[in-house]
Write a protein that holds these residues in place. Structure first.
Motif, PDB file in Angstrom:
ATOM      1  N   TRP A 443       0.863  -1.188   0.000  1.00 35.36           N
ATOM      2  CA  TRP A 443       0.000   0.000   0.000  1.00 35.36           C
ATOM      3  C   TRP A 443       0.899   1.237   0.000  1.00 35.36           C
ATOM      4  O   TRP A 443       1.790   1.377   0.827  1.00 35.36           O
ATOM      5  N   PRO A 523       0.557   0.976  -7.643  1.00 36.92           N
ATOM      6  CA  PRO A 523       0.131  -0.414  -7.784  1.00 36.92           C
ATOM      7  C   PRO A 523       0.668  -1.331  -6.690  1.00 36.92           C
ATOM      8  O   PRO A 523       1.765  -1.133  -6.173  1.00 36.92           O
ATOM      9  N   HIS A 524      -0.132  -2.324  -6.362  1.00 37.22           N
ATOM     10  CA  HIS A 524       0.279  -3.408  -5.466  1.00 37.22           C
ATOM     11  C   HIS A 524      -0.855  -4.427  -5.456  1.00 37.22           C
ATOM     12  O   HIS A 524      -1.946  -4.174  -5.979  1.00 37.22           O
ATOM     13  N   TYR A 553      -3.178  -1.526 -10.656  1.00 36.20           N
ATOM     14  CA  TYR A 553      -3.517  -0.116 -10.441  1.00 36.20           C
ATOM     15  C   TYR A 553      -4.690   0.254 -11.326  1.00 36.20           C
ATOM     16  O   TYR A 553      -4.812  -0.237 -12.455  1.00 36.20           O
ATOM     17  N   SER A 559     -10.696   3.380  -5.990  1.00 37.71           N
ATOM     18  CA  SER A 559      -9.519   2.619  -5.579  1.00 37.71           C
ATOM     19  C   SER A 559      -8.724   3.352  -4.505  1.00 37.71           C
ATOM     20  O   SER A 559      -7.670   3.947  -4.769  1.00 37.71           O
ATOM     21  N   THR A 562      -5.047   1.951  -4.386  1.00 35.19           N
ATOM     22  CA  THR A 562      -4.006   2.295  -5.364  1.00 35.19           C
ATOM     23  C   THR A 562      -4.058   3.743  -5.832  1.00 35.19           C
ATOM     24  O   THR A 562      -3.078   4.231  -6.391  1.00 35.19           O
ATOM     25  N   ASN A 563      -5.176   4.439  -5.636  1.00 34.20           N
ATOM     26  CA  ASN A 563      -5.313   5.765  -6.240  1.00 34.20           C
ATOM     27  C   ASN A 563      -5.640   6.851  -5.235  1.00 34.20           C
ATOM     28  O   ASN A 563      -6.056   7.937  -5.611  1.00 34.20           O
TER      29      ASN A 563
END
Length: 586
Positions: A443, A523-524, A553, A559, A562-563
């Motif tokens: 994260w 991303p993850h 992502y 999100s 990721t966002n």
């Protein structure tokens, strides 16, 4: 399902499809903002064909011609890629890339001040995160908004009937400060590492920072602009210190609010639970700030140093006071991974000992206690993030060596350099030339890349060895487009950037463009926000179907994994960009 929800999910699907299409048919991946002439410059090209690469200027002249390099696998994206080194292109200008005789990708810029606008925007964003004041059009432009969260009547958690108390509730004034992330909470732990990082920018590059301005209101016109912005949050942090020296963890509502403007988020706000880690993070930052502000505002510096010493003393008396999230509180926890506070004690002791030295009282009883505590609490190999601040202590001792004895300095330098050498070894051998560890893909992975870059800059400052600066450059390159998604991860910058961050002001202000200068989380594979059960609810569709961390992502406000954006993610981005600007522009 409502029409709005249909539109929401359709937008999410389109965003995911467009991003994965860009991966499948990617051209050259580069830093979309450009490079300084003397910087390391690399181009990643997905695929395994035998074509070389030409770099041509805008007159069509070939300035560099390279044969196809070896093909490498990158496990984090599942790609085969070829990496071209175009560092030999040093003449300022705009260039285009050709492969097999065809023009590919976007133009590349080589020149000076390529990151200055990014530095200013990433720092200006903290102004947009201010609580308790209106953002006026002359400063905020089209993102102007009314004041929200005046926080002049914040309830002490547990003192009112709602949270288990018997009375109407004790209240404090906890105005000012920055909203922590995409929500409207204000958190001491996350403010700690954020303010440290921003103060490091000024400590390391004061001349460069003094040369910049980014249009914020001035309360303290004699302050450098960065220190003006930082004070807005320091003033808030001071409000959360109790009379006994202990510091409350956060100011939030009991539950996260909806996607509304700050002025419409009107649920009661609480100051929640004094604890040892928050008190130590507070102590460390106040001590550091007392050093930075001493030459421009001695009274304020003295106030902060006194507050820091009081918070440290409280933590020493309450070493088992670890924050535990109450059952009726659902906002961010920010609970460190350990329960012994060793890294927080290490950082706070280092900052306090230096602050006492700078204040001219290095030999008093308290200073001796900080030094003793620091010597009895050895550095570990752990890198920097809010959950482990060991590396912040190592940074302080290693770079301010005149204030510490030689054995401590040697241990701190070893800690920093070991981490930097491990990162550089990965960057030198990685298909994407990215200094990142497997655990960097978590994260806030983008902040991990920026923090890795910070380690490498510190190694450069310690040694003058440009290879560490090259590693820091590669970290920034990844964030600015040299990644499998072929986007910059900073709103408003580059040829392609996030348009739909998880950020309540940007979601609710009816302005198409998000607030600029925000670094999204990245991303993850945690998938905390993915709709895995197939039911209709406010979670994202499965954007991580490829099951590769560098691809997991989506540019959608759903999100949060990721966002989302966060102050402790923007701060290392600003440090990294400012460091490269300041060092290369000398």
């Amino acid at each position: 399902m409502s029409v709005y929800k249909n539109v929401f999910y359709a937008g999410a699907a389109l965003a995911a499809a467009s991003l994965f299409t860009s991966v499948a048919f990617a051209g050259p991946l580069v830093n979309q903002l450009g490079y300084y002439p003397e910087a390391e410059k690399s181009v990643v090209y997905p695929g395994n064909d035998a074509n070389g690469l030409e770099v041509r200027d805008l007159n069509g002249k070939t300035v560099l011609k390279l044969d196809a390099p070896d093909v490498y696998d990158w496990d984090y994206s599942g790609e085969e890629v070829q990496t071209f080194d175009i560092s030999a292109v040093k003449t300022p200008g705009t260039y285009r890339l050709f492969r097999g005789g065809a023009y590919v990708g976007n133009p590349i810029t080589v020149g000076n001040n390529v990151y200055e606008d990014l530095v200013k925007a990433s720092l200006k964003w903290f102004y947009y995160q201010r609580a308790s004041m209106p953002l006026l059009p002359q400063y905020a432009g089209k993102w102007a908004r009314a004041a929200g969260h005046m926080d002049d009547k914040v309830i002490i958690y547990g003192s009112d009937k709602v949270t288990g108390g018997k009375g109407a509730g004790k209240v404090i004034n906890s105005a000012r400060g920055w909203y922590d992330a995409g929500d409207y909470g204000k958190y001491i732990v996350n403010s700690g590492i954020t303010v440290f990082t921003l103060l490091e920018i000024y400590e390391h590059f004061p001349k460069y920072m003094d040369s910049l301005t980014w249009n914020i209101p001035r309360e303290f016109p004699k302050y450098p602009e960065l220190l003006e912005e930082i004070r807005y949050n320091l003033d808030w942090m001071l409000t959360l210190q109790d009379k006994d020296g202990g510091v409350y963890h956060k100011v939030t509502t009991l539950k996260f609010g909806g996607s509304v403007l700050p002025e419409d988020d009107v649920a009661p706000r609480y100051a929640i639970i004094k604890n040892m880690p928050a008190s130590l993070d507070f102590a460390a930052v106040m001590a550091q700030a007392s050093v930075v502000y001493r030459n421009i505002d001695k009274a304020y510096a003295d106030k902060m140093l006194k507050a820091a010493e009081s918070a440290y003393a409280w933590a020493k008396k309450n070493p088992k006071a670890i924050y535990k999230q109450p059952d009726d509180v659902q906002t961010g926890g920010y609970v460190p991974g350990d329960e012994n506070g060793k890294d927080e004690f290490r950082w706070a002791a280092a900052e306090l000992y230096r602050a006492k030295a700078v204040a001219g009282v290095k030999t008093d009883k308290a200073a001796a206690g900080y030094l003793k505590d620091l010597k009895g609490n050895p550095f570990t190999a752990n890198g920097a993030w809010w959950g482990d601040v060991n590396m912040l202590a190592a940074f302080r001792v290693a770079l301010d060596s005149a204030d510490f004895d030689k054995d401590l300095v040697a241990a701190a330098k070893k800690t920093v350099m070991n981490e930097a050498n491990n990162l550089r070894a990965v960057g030198d051998t990685s298909a994407y030339r990215l200094p990142a560890f497997p655990w960097s893909w978590n994260w806030g992975s983008n902040s991990a890349m920026a923090n890795n870059g910070m380690v490498l800059v510190h190694a450069y400052l310690l040694t003058g060895d440009k290879s560490y600066l090259d590693g820091a450059q590669q970290c920034l390159d990844y964030l600015l487009g040299k990644n499998p998604m072929d986007i910059t991860y900073v709103t408003g910058f580059g040829y392609r950037s996030p348009r739909n961050p998880h950020h309540r002001p940007s979601e609710s202000d009816l302005v198409d463009d998000p607030v600029p200068g925000m670094l999204v989380g990245g991303p993850h594979l945690g998938k905390q926000d993915i709709n895995l059960d197939g039911k209709e609810h406010w979670k994202c569709p499965n954007y991580a179907a490829a099951d590769k961390p560098a691809l997991a992502y989506i540019d959608n406000r759903c999100s949060y994994a990721t966002n989302e954006v966060a102050i402790n993610w923007n701060a290392p981005l600003a440090y990294l960009a400012a460091a490269l600007e300041a060092i290369y522009s000398k």
